[in-house]
Scaffold this motif. Sequence first.
Motif, short mmCIF file in Angstrom:
data_model
loop_
_atom_site.label_atom_id
_atom_site.label_comp_id
_atom_site.label_asym_id
_atom_site.label_seq_id
_atom_site.Cartn_x
_atom_site.Cartn_y
_atom_site.Cartn_z
N UNK A 47 -6.61 29.59 -21.37
CA UNK A 47 -7.07 30.23 -22.65
C UNK A 47 -5.83 30.44 -23.71
N UNK A 48 -4.62 30.61 -23.11
CA UNK A 48 -3.16 30.71 -23.86
C UNK A 48 -2.49 29.48 -24.30
N UNK A 49 -3.01 28.53 -23.65
CA UNK A 49 -2.20 27.33 -23.98
C UNK A 49 -1.07 27.15 -23.16
N UNK A 50 -0.74 27.67 -21.89
CA UNK A 50 0.50 27.68 -21.26
C UNK A 50 0.89 26.42 -21.00
N UNK A 51 2.26 26.27 -21.33
CA UNK A 51 2.85 25.01 -20.94
C UNK A 51 3.66 24.78 -19.58
N UNK A 52 4.15 26.15 -19.43
CA UNK A 52 5.23 26.20 -18.29
C UNK A 52 4.92 27.32 -17.47
N UNK A 53 4.54 27.08 -15.93
CA UNK A 53 4.36 27.96 -15.16
C UNK A 53 5.18 27.82 -13.75
N UNK A 54 5.58 29.02 -13.21
CA UNK A 54 6.32 29.01 -11.93
C UNK A 54 5.43 29.74 -11.00
N UNK A 55 5.09 29.20 -9.92
CA UNK A 55 4.13 29.59 -8.66
C UNK A 55 4.98 29.37 -7.28
N UNK A 56 4.51 30.01 -6.50
CA UNK A 56 4.96 29.61 -5.14
C UNK A 56 4.14 28.48 -4.46
N UNK A 57 4.38 27.88 -3.71
CA UNK A 57 3.59 26.72 -3.09
C UNK A 57 2.33 27.19 -2.38
N UNK A 58 2.11 28.47 -1.67
CA UNK A 58 1.08 28.94 -1.17
C UNK A 58 -0.06 29.19 -2.31
N UNK A 82 8.64 27.60 -6.24
CA UNK A 82 9.91 28.56 -5.94
C UNK A 82 9.27 29.47 -4.93
N UNK A 83 10.16 30.04 -4.15
CA UNK A 83 9.75 31.28 -3.28
C UNK A 83 9.66 30.95 -1.75
N UNK A 84 9.16 29.58 -1.62
CA UNK A 84 8.91 29.03 -0.32
C UNK A 84 9.03 27.75 -0.11
N UNK A 85 9.29 27.05 1.19
CA UNK A 85 9.55 25.79 1.42
C UNK A 85 8.22 24.84 0.87
N UNK A 86 8.44 23.84 0.02
CA UNK A 86 7.33 22.79 -0.41
C UNK A 86 7.48 21.68 0.50
N UNK A 87 6.03 21.46 0.73
CA UNK A 87 6.07 20.20 1.80
C UNK A 87 5.75 19.05 0.96
N UNK A 88 6.09 17.76 1.58
CA UNK A 88 5.74 16.52 0.77
C UNK A 88 4.17 16.64 0.68
#
Length: 266
Positions: A47-58, A82-88
């Motif tokens: 809705x807001x046309x967000x172009x950059x986002x930060x999330x945890x992998x889970x 970010x915030x947790x280990x990211x798996x391949x």
Amino acid sequence: RDLHSFPTRRSSDLVLTFGALLAGKPVALPTSDQAKDPDCLSRIVEAYGVSRLVLTPSYLAMLLDLEGAIERLRGLRLLSLSGEALTPKLAAKVLAALPKTRLLNIYGSTELTADVTYYEISADSNAEWKEEMPLGLPLDNVIAAVVDENGQPMGLDQEGEIVFSGTCLSKGYHNAPELTEKVHVMLPALSTMPPLGLLADTLWFRTGDIGVVSPNGLVRYRGRSDTQIKIRGIRVEPEAAARLLEEHPSVKEAFVRGMPDKSGQY
């Protein structure tokens, strides 16, 4: 346009909110309840046309399994995890679902003023992340090293505790000088390592994370030196949780253990 996807209670608030505003970019601010709801959050992104986002992998894993969510995320230009280990495995799934979105693996902690390393994940079939996801390269004005239990530097590809120094270092824990002194330490042996050229009294933060530095400068995570785990990006000390449970008069003895799900996340 950025979206502040974390509840307002951590150091990333400053980076996610004021970093974007200082760069002249608008920021969408969902409520705490909206941020906890993957379906609602994906609709706000669209809705807001967000172009950059930060999330945890889970959290991202939940989004990928949510019907219709991927279509609502296709406008993203940059997605940082970010915030947790990211798996391949999860990274590959994201690249397949969002092929036009740049994907970054970010590492840091509150003691290091949020982020200290980054790694851009490419779709190259020969990419090194497919075997082991790197934490990445240090950001500007950040120095990374790996040391043994005595603070002596380890060689390339030799496991030890990951330590950081630079402008990222915080002043320590509020009203907890003993805890600060335990993790903010001087490591004189590192000051003699070229090309660092640091003063002997330079302070370093001991992360408690075990890892290596590769010949190409990439920092790689191999585990913890203690039993700390991450649950949706939040640090949890099982022993501390057990002690809290034992304070209840009906509990004689408690044992707490983290159980990862099928994706390897707690």
